[in-house]
Design a protein around this motif. Structure first.
Motif, PDB file in Angstrom:
ATOM      1  N   LYS A 291       0.835  -1.204   0.000  1.00  0.00           N
ATOM      2  CA  LYS A 291       0.000   0.000   0.000  1.00  0.00           C
ATOM      3  C   LYS A 291       0.873   1.259   0.000  1.00  0.00           C
ATOM      4  CE  LYS A 291      -3.904  -2.072   2.481  1.00  0.00           C
ATOM      5  NZ  LYS A 291      -4.644  -2.108   3.775  1.00  0.00           N
ATOM      6  N   HIS A 294       2.106   2.251  -3.311  1.00  0.00           N
ATOM      7  CA  HIS A 294       1.090   2.833  -4.197  1.00  0.00           C
ATOM      8  C   HIS A 294       0.504   4.129  -3.645  1.00  0.00           C
ATOM      9  CE1 HIS A 294       1.319  -0.666  -6.665  1.00  0.00           C
ATOM     10  NE2 HIS A 294       0.751  -1.481  -5.794  1.00  0.00           N
ATOM     11  N   SER A 295       1.095   4.660  -2.564  1.00  0.00           N
ATOM     12  CA  SER A 295       0.531   5.827  -1.894  1.00  0.00           C
ATOM     13  C   SER A 295       0.431   7.037  -2.832  1.00  0.00           C
ATOM     14  CB  SER A 295       1.388   6.193  -0.674  1.00  0.00           C
ATOM     15  OG  SER A 295       0.918   7.377  -0.077  1.00  0.00           O
ATOM     16  N   ASP A 296      -0.689   7.790  -2.710  1.00  0.00           N
ATOM     17  CA  ASP A 296      -0.846   9.018  -3.488  1.00  0.00           C
ATOM     18  C   ASP A 296       0.052  10.126  -2.958  1.00  0.00           C
ATOM     19  OD1 ASP A 296      -2.782   7.830  -5.085  1.00  0.00           O
ATOM     20  OD2 ASP A 296      -4.420   8.383  -3.733  1.00  0.00           O
ATOM     21  N   ASP A 297       0.442  10.023  -1.681  1.00  0.00           N
ATOM     22  CA  ASP A 297       1.326  11.004  -1.062  1.00  0.00           C
ATOM     23  C   ASP A 297       2.766  10.662  -1.426  1.00  0.00           C
ATOM     24  OD1 ASP A 297       2.815  12.712   0.490  1.00  0.00           O
ATOM     25  OD2 ASP A 297       1.694  12.353   2.342  1.00  0.00           O
ATOM     26  N   GLU A 298       3.348  11.457  -2.296  1.00  0.00           N
ATOM     27  CA  GLU A 298       4.691  11.142  -2.793  1.00  0.00           C
ATOM     28  C   GLU A 298       5.732  11.106  -1.680  1.00  0.00           C
ATOM     29  OE1 GLU A 298       7.818  12.816  -6.187  1.00  0.00           O
ATOM     30  OE2 GLU A 298       5.715  13.455  -6.198  1.00  0.00           O
ATOM     31  N   ARG A 300       5.364   9.966   1.271  1.00  0.00           N
ATOM     32  CA  ARG A 300       5.237   8.726   2.036  1.00  0.00           C
ATOM     33  C   ARG A 300       5.401   7.482   1.172  1.00  0.00           C
ATOM     34  NH1 ARG A 300       3.004   9.345   7.110  1.00  0.00           N
ATOM     35  NH2 ARG A 300       2.288  11.431   7.617  1.00  0.00           N
ATOM     36  N   ARG A 301       5.444   7.670  -0.131  1.00  0.00           N
ATOM     37  CA  ARG A 301       5.529   6.518  -1.034  1.00  0.00           C
ATOM     38  C   ARG A 301       6.920   5.883  -0.960  1.00  0.00           C
ATOM     39  NH1 ARG A 301       4.850   8.521  -6.649  1.00  0.00           N
ATOM     40  NH2 ARG A 301       2.864   9.259  -5.747  1.00  0.00           N
TER      41      ARG A 301
END
Length: 373
Positions: A291, A294-298, A300-301
């Motif tokens: 997950k 695949h995070s939208d928050d770069e 935290r990705r």
């Protein structure tokens, strides 16, 4: 022609001066500076430092029979045991050209571990250890470490561990069923606990069976062995780009094999989600890592490389430390049958013939004290 020869001579002289400064003058200066502050140690040997002496100490220690004693320090760290007796609680030694201050004084150790001023960073990993651990939780620092620690805490908090207990109990039952079929034959408990802990990690943290994860564990054990036997072997900088040893070639093959096997487990899980066989990627450690990738928050990705490194770290840390502790515990119970009787009585008193549960485990005072010995 004269100009060419002069240039070559100056180039060679410059290279020799740099080599002498790095290989001899800098270690000599560091030794003198430390000695002026009361820190002595085994003398630096050109290029190799003290690594050959350390290997000799370790080979001699491992060649002697292990007696039934808790005094294992001279066995596992014979060079430190010897040199602290010769040079004092804190001394200077050399890993090739790298000086190492060995600290065994409790108050100084406490100061190092507290590290309030961040003056003691984690050492940089390279070579075989880098292949083994990558940039996982053990080796990173700062914001990246904080994010990795947060994921690990979320996956392995108290309630989450309680939910893993049934899978742990099932794995123990599988091991005991194997033992029943041995009909009195000797059991290699270390090997058995290796199978047990790897099975539990696969099922609880990565959602795969031991059969699916066995190849990963085998490759990790081989890579760990290679890293271990090369710990004190020094090679010329850059030589690996020209010529690689069998261990270097094998470690690269294992590193790529581990990555491919882990990515295959991840691919299967993602396909099951797409096919509707799973509702989501899961809340186990692997699911949380996928997950995060695949995070939208770069900010935290995490990358696929980070994901694989974290998986390797928890495979290694989770099974190697646990099976060693279990083996040592069984060994101690075997040579102290009185403690064995006490532990058995306590378990039967708390659980009877039922499987363990979280509430009951908290009541096992004797068993917990045995683990702390």
């Amino acid at each position: 022609m004269i100009v060419l020869w002069t240039s070559l001579f100056l180039l060679l002289f410059s290279a020799l001066a740099i080599a002498l400064h790095k290989l001899w003058w800098t270690p000599y200066r560091i030794q003198r500076t430390m000695a002026s502050q009361g820190i002595r140690g085994p003398p630096y040997k050109l290029f190799y430092g003290n690594t050959r002496e350390i290997l000799q100490f370790k080979n001699e220690a491992s060649s002697r029979p292990l007696n039934l004693s808790h005094d294992i320090f001279p066995r596992v760290q014979p060079h430190i045991s010897t040199w602290t007796g010769t040079y004092g609680a804190n001394y200077l030694s050399w890993y090739g050209l790298l000086p190492r201050l060995i600290v065994t004084e409790p108050e100084l150790i406490k100061e190092v571990l507290t590290n309030k001023d961040e003056a003691f960073p984690k050492p940089e990993m390279d070579g075989f250890v880098k292949k083994l651990l990558g940039d996982g939780l053990v080796t990173t620092e700062g914001e990246k470490w904080a994010e990795q620690r947060k994921l690990a805490n979320y996956a392995f908090h108290g309630d989450s561990l309680k939910g893993m207990l049934p899978a742990m109990v099932d794995s123990v039952h599988m091991m005991l069923d194997r033992w029943k079929n041995l009909h009195g034959d000797e059991i290699d408990v270390y090997q058995e606990f290796t199978i047990l802990t790897s099975e539990i990690i696969s099922r609880t943290a990565f959602g795969s069976s031991y059969v699916e994860g066995r190849n990963i564990f085998d490759m990790l054990r081989k890579l760990t062995l290679i890293a271990s036997r090369n710990t004190f072997r020094i090679r010329l900088p850059g030589i690996s780009k020209l010529w690689k040893t069998n261990d270097e070639l094998e470690s690269e093959k294992l590193e790529n094999g581990i990555r491919d096997a882990m990515l295959e487990i991840i691919r299967k899980r993602e396909e099951k989600v797409k096919a509707g066989e799973l509702d989501d990627l899961g809340n186990d450690f692997l699911g949380l890592l996928v997950k995060a990738s695949h995070s939208d928050d770069e900010s935290r990705r995490i990358t696929i490389t980070d994901l694989v490194d974290e998986c390797k770290t928890f495979y290694i840390a989770g099974h190697d430390t646990s099976n060693t502790m279990l083996t040592w515990t069984v060994f101690l119970l075997a040579i102290h049958p009185d403690w064995q009787d006490e532990a058995r009585k306590e378990v039967l008193n708390v659980f009877g013939n039922q499987d363990p549960d979280p509430d009951g485990i908290a009541k096992l005072k004797t068993v917990i004290s045995i683990h702390l010995i």
